[in-house]
Scaffold this motif. Structure first.
Motif, short mmCIF file in Angstrom:
data_model
loop_
_atom_site.label_atom_id
_atom_site.label_comp_id
_atom_site.label_asym_id
_atom_site.label_seq_id
_atom_site.Cartn_x
_atom_site.Cartn_y
_atom_site.Cartn_z
N UNK A 5 0.87 -1.20 0.17
CA UNK A 5 0.01 0.08 0.29
C UNK A 5 0.71 1.26 0.02
N UNK A 6 0.81 2.12 -0.96
CA UNK A 6 1.44 3.23 -0.97
C UNK A 6 1.05 4.51 -0.09
N UNK A 7 1.62 5.47 -0.12
CA UNK A 7 1.26 6.46 0.97
C UNK A 7 0.01 6.99 0.71
N UNK A 8 -0.41 7.29 -0.54
CA UNK A 8 -1.79 7.85 -0.77
C UNK A 8 -2.95 6.95 -0.70
N UNK A 9 -2.57 5.68 -0.81
CA UNK A 9 -3.89 4.73 -0.25
C UNK A 9 -3.74 4.72 1.36
N UNK A 10 -2.81 4.59 1.99
CA UNK A 10 -2.76 4.67 3.45
C UNK A 10 -3.42 5.96 3.94
N UNK A 11 -3.33 6.93 3.28
CA UNK A 11 -3.94 8.29 3.84
C UNK A 11 -5.48 8.32 3.48
N UNK A 12 -5.61 7.58 2.30
CA UNK A 12 -7.27 7.70 2.13
C UNK A 12 -7.98 6.46 2.90
N UNK A 13 -7.18 5.31 3.21
CA UNK A 13 -7.65 4.62 4.08
C UNK A 13 -7.84 5.12 5.62
N UNK A 14 -6.96 5.92 5.99
CA UNK A 14 -7.14 6.54 7.40
C UNK A 14 -8.34 7.78 7.22
N UNK A 15 -8.40 8.31 6.29
CA UNK A 15 -9.61 9.34 6.21
C UNK A 15 -10.93 8.62 6.22
N UNK A 16 -11.00 7.73 5.36
CA UNK A 16 -12.22 6.73 5.40
C UNK A 16 -12.71 5.99 6.92
N UNK A 17 -11.75 5.57 7.70
CA UNK A 17 -11.59 5.24 8.63
C UNK A 17 -12.09 6.13 9.95
N UNK A 18 -11.46 7.08 9.84
CA UNK A 18 -11.89 8.16 10.46
C UNK A 18 -13.36 8.88 10.54
N UNK A 19 -13.73 8.90 9.09
CA UNK A 19 -15.23 9.55 8.94
C UNK A 19 -15.97 8.35 9.40
N UNK A 20 -15.78 7.10 9.28
CA UNK A 20 -16.73 5.99 9.62
C UNK A 20 -16.88 5.99 11.40
#
Length: 42
Positions: free
Chosen positions: A1-16
């Protein structure tokens, strides 16, 4: 998982975790029940 994917995953989990807009809001004590009138020309 690259940096952008990790950031996106973090944003999605935080929103949830912080769910908003779920269910109906309780009416304010000073206001009565809401009313809505629509017009359908068809």
């Amino acid at each position: 998982m690259n940096g952008l994917d990790a950031l996106y995953q973090e944003v999605i989990l935080d929103h949830a975790k912080r769910r908003s807009g779920e269910g109906l809001a309780a009416p304010a004590p000073a206001h009565g029940a809401g009313e809505s009138h629509q017009y359908n020309p068809t």
